[in-house]
Design a protein around this motif. Structure first.
Motif, short mmCIF file in Angstrom:
data_model
loop_
_atom_site.label_atom_id
_atom_site.label_comp_id
_atom_site.label_asym_id
_atom_site.label_seq_id
_atom_site.Cartn_x
_atom_site.Cartn_y
_atom_site.Cartn_z
N PHE A 1 78.96 36.19 29.52
CA PHE A 1 78.75 36.79 30.85
C PHE A 1 77.32 36.60 31.33
O PHE A 1 76.39 36.45 30.54
CB PHE A 1 79.11 38.28 30.82
N ASN A 2 77.19 36.61 32.66
CA ASN A 2 75.87 36.53 33.30
C ASN A 2 75.04 35.35 32.81
O ASN A 2 73.82 35.46 32.67
CB ASN A 2 75.07 37.83 33.09
N ASN A 3 75.71 34.25 32.54
CA ASN A 3 74.98 33.02 32.27
C ASN A 3 74.75 32.30 33.60
O ASN A 3 75.57 32.39 34.52
CB ASN A 3 75.74 32.15 31.28
N THR A 4 73.66 31.57 33.69
CA THR A 4 73.30 31.00 34.98
C THR A 4 74.19 29.84 35.39
O THR A 4 74.40 29.61 36.57
CB THR A 4 71.82 30.55 34.94
N ALA A 5 74.76 29.12 34.40
CA ALA A 5 75.59 27.96 34.74
C ALA A 5 77.02 28.17 34.22
O ALA A 5 77.61 29.22 34.44
CB ALA A 5 74.95 26.69 34.20
N ASP A 6 77.59 27.19 33.50
CA ASP A 6 78.99 27.28 33.04
C ASP A 6 79.12 28.20 31.81
O ASP A 6 78.16 28.45 31.10
CB ASP A 6 79.50 25.89 32.66
N ALA A 7 80.37 28.63 31.56
CA ALA A 7 80.62 29.51 30.41
C ALA A 7 81.08 28.71 29.19
O ALA A 7 80.30 28.46 28.27
CB ALA A 7 81.62 30.59 30.79
N ILE A 8 82.36 28.30 29.14
CA ILE A 8 82.90 27.59 27.98
C ILE A 8 83.37 26.21 28.44
O ILE A 8 84.26 26.12 29.30
CB ILE A 8 84.07 28.37 27.35
N VAL A 9 82.82 25.16 27.89
CA VAL A 9 83.17 23.81 28.32
C VAL A 9 83.48 22.92 27.11
O VAL A 9 82.79 22.96 26.10
CB VAL A 9 82.02 23.17 29.14
N ILE A 10 84.57 22.14 27.26
CA ILE A 10 84.98 21.17 26.24
C ILE A 10 84.82 19.79 26.86
O ILE A 10 85.42 19.50 27.89
CB ILE A 10 86.45 21.37 25.85
N ALA A 11 84.02 18.95 26.25
CA ALA A 11 83.70 17.66 26.87
C ALA A 11 83.40 16.61 25.82
O ALA A 11 83.41 16.89 24.62
CB ALA A 11 82.51 17.82 27.81
N ASP A 12 83.15 15.42 26.28
CA ASP A 12 82.76 14.33 25.39
C ASP A 12 81.75 13.47 26.14
O ASP A 12 82.12 12.64 26.96
CB ASP A 12 83.98 13.52 24.98
N GLU A 13 80.50 13.68 25.86
CA GLU A 13 79.45 13.01 26.63
C GLU A 13 79.35 11.52 26.33
O GLU A 13 78.72 10.79 27.09
CB GLU A 13 78.09 13.68 26.36
N VAL A 14 79.92 11.08 25.21
CA VAL A 14 79.87 9.65 24.85
C VAL A 14 81.30 9.15 24.72
O VAL A 14 81.92 9.26 23.68
CB VAL A 14 79.08 9.43 23.54
N PRO A 15 81.87 8.60 25.80
CA PRO A 15 83.30 8.29 25.81
C PRO A 15 83.71 7.13 24.92
O PRO A 15 84.87 7.04 24.53
CB PRO A 15 83.58 7.98 27.29
#
Ligand SMILES: [Ca+2]
Ligand SMILES: [Ca+2]
Ligand SMILES: [Ca+2]
Ligand SMILES: [Ca+2]
Length: 495
Positions: free
Chosen positions: A299-313
């Motif tokens: 809560f009250n984080n300035t940007a996103d909360a929980i993200v699932i990603a892959d920065e190197v495809p």
């Protein structure tokens, strides 16, 4: 399955059943059970001498001397007496599976300080190790560091618990490989790591912008780790991302943590950087799989909360992720960043997002598998039994993804569409979603998202959820009353 991955089954996990929003204030129970304390005890004191034998009457003076001393063996304990110690502590040996962990424990209020808090490169920690294992680091306050608070490279069988890092130059706690190894399996150099009941406060506190050596990595970084448990920690105020499991980290869990005030840099546009998630799973250069994220309050984080990603495809992907029983609210700044409650990006497959409560984020659910990062089109995403309520901008977006099941969720009726986007969306099964004017939480304004008897979320959930989600965030069995409820909390009162 070993002791670490057992935690993915909430029915047998004593920590999980004690969980709740206030769990981080509880004393940890039984979590350190693998630690063997049957060995000798040695002492360090600010008024000791490194010429002493290290007994309670004649203690050593420096912690770094103690952790390198030949006489200290697997199964032994080093007790650091109250006071402030200004030194870099480099673990010089390992415990082992036969005789047990070496415990390094604050025996009262102990503060560790970086002797030169400005000078110190990548990988430096006030407690640091390279290619070591079987240590239990317990109870220290570590403050004002040049880079990390605790930095463990190529580590195995480590427990880091009950520590408090404060105003660290980079991460409060980081587990990482010695080098990048060009990615792939070679970068998975850490095994069986538990990070429990720590407070990480004001991480990346000297971060000035991209390329700044003193502010890289995240508040709590799990990098290249097979087998991890990050539980019941509190993260508060931090310039960049919060908890980040990345670069092929696998077979782990992130649960019972309180994460708030991260990504403070977002909105300041320092050299183009705009913050990052409070909890982040980033496959990056290797395969990431089999991870549970549950019972966290974000809560009250300035940007996103929980993200699932892959920065190197082009190297490795992300699969078999379960996100459940999380309470996620008031994240993001509308007009400044995406403020995603839960986000799924490209190169990601087999994700189950079940029984979470997301409220008052910029947007609650963000599933966009192509445009952001490249890689293959994400597929097989289940979104079930969640509450998405009172978003600032929209409920969310779903596009560029195949095989999405969106069912038995509750949305507030603030927006015309359940979700925006829709292009590149293959085989969406949307059913039994409900919109309401008000979810009827105990207190929307006061951020108590338990349900009241008037809530439509009660008893309308799908029973088709994994065994992992059969216990709610308060540790109560689901499916009480006439059926299973939506969101993180099962209603157990009278209607
Ligand atoms: Ca330093
Ligand atoms: Ca990858
Ligand atoms: Ca897109
Ligand atoms: Ca019920």
């Amino acid at each position: 399955m070993d002791a670490i991955t057992n935690s993915s089954n909430p029915l047998v996990d004593p920590i999980q059943t004690m969980n709740g929003a206030s769990s981080s204030t509880l004393t940890p129970v039984s979590i350190a059970s693998p630690v063997n304390n049957s060995g000798a005890a040695y002492y360090v004191s600010t008024n000791g001498s490194d010429d002493n034998p290290g007994t309670s009457d004649q203690p050593w003076k420096t912690v770094n001397y103690a952790v390198n001393k030949d006489i200290v063996k697997a199964g032994d304990t080093i007790l650091v007496q109250p006071g402030t110690y200004t030194e870099l502590i480099t673990l010089g040996k390992s415990g082992n599976s036969e005789s047990g962990y070496i415990t390094l424990k604050a025996n009262g209020n102990v503060t560790l300080r970086d002797p030169d808090p400005i000078v110190g490169g990548f990988r430096e920690g006030v407690i640091q190790s390279a290619n070591k294992g079987y240590w239990n680091i317990d109870g220290f306050r570590i403050e004002n560091t040049s880079w990390a608070g605790i930095s463990l490279r190529d580590a195995n069988n480590m427990i880091v618990q009950n520590n408090h890092t404060y105003e660290t130059g980079a991460s409060g706690i980081i587990v990482l490989p010695e080098t990048y190894y060009d990615g792939g399996e070679r970068e998975i150099t850490n095994k069986n790591i538990k990070i429990l009941n720590n407070t990480v406060e004001r991480a990346n506190w000297r971060w000035q912008g991209n390329g700044d050596e003193n502010g890289t990595q995240e508040a709590l970084s799990i990098w290249g780790v097979d087998g991890f448990e990050v539980a019941n920690n509190t993260l508060k105020e931090g310039s960049r991302e919060g908890i980040d499991a990345k670069v092929g980290s696998r077979n782990g869990s992130i649960h019972g943590n309180i994460v708030t005030g991260q990504a403070l840099v977002s909105g300041t546009f320092i050299r183009g950087y705009n913050g990052g998630p409070a909890i982040y799973l980033d496959g990056n250069r290797a395969d990431m799989f089999n991870i549970d994220v549950y019972d966290n309050v974000v809560f009250n984080n300035t940007a996103d909360a929980i993200v699932i990603a892959d920065e190197v495809p082009n190297q490795g992907d992300v699969s078999n992720i379960r996100i459940y029983n999380n309470v996620v609210y008031n994240n993001g700044i509308r007009g400044v960043n995406g403020g995603q409650g839960i986000g799924v990006n490209s190169n990601v497959r087999n994700v189950e997002i079940v029984n979470n409560t997301l409220v008052k984020n910029v947007q609650e659910i963000f599933i966009d598998g192509i445009d952001y990062l490249g890689g293959y089109k994400s597929h097989d995403i289940l979104v079930r039994n969640n509450i998405f309520s009172d978003s600032a901008y929209r409920n969310g977006i779903i596009e560029d993804v195949d095989n999405v099941t969106l069912d038995n969720n509750l949305f507030s009726d603030k927006f015309e569409r359940l979700y925006d986007g829709g292009s590149g969306l293959g085989n969406l099964k949307a059913s039994n979603n409900t919109t309401v004017k008000s979810v009827e939480f105990v207190s929307l304004d006061g951020n108590d998202f338990h349900l009241t008897s008037a809530s439509r979320a009660i008893d309308i959930g799908s029973l088709e959820i994994g065994q992992y989600a059969q216990i709610d965030m308060d540790g109560k069995p689901r499916n009480q009353g006439a059926g299973l409820d939506l969101g993180a909390y099962e209603y157990s009162g009278l209607r």
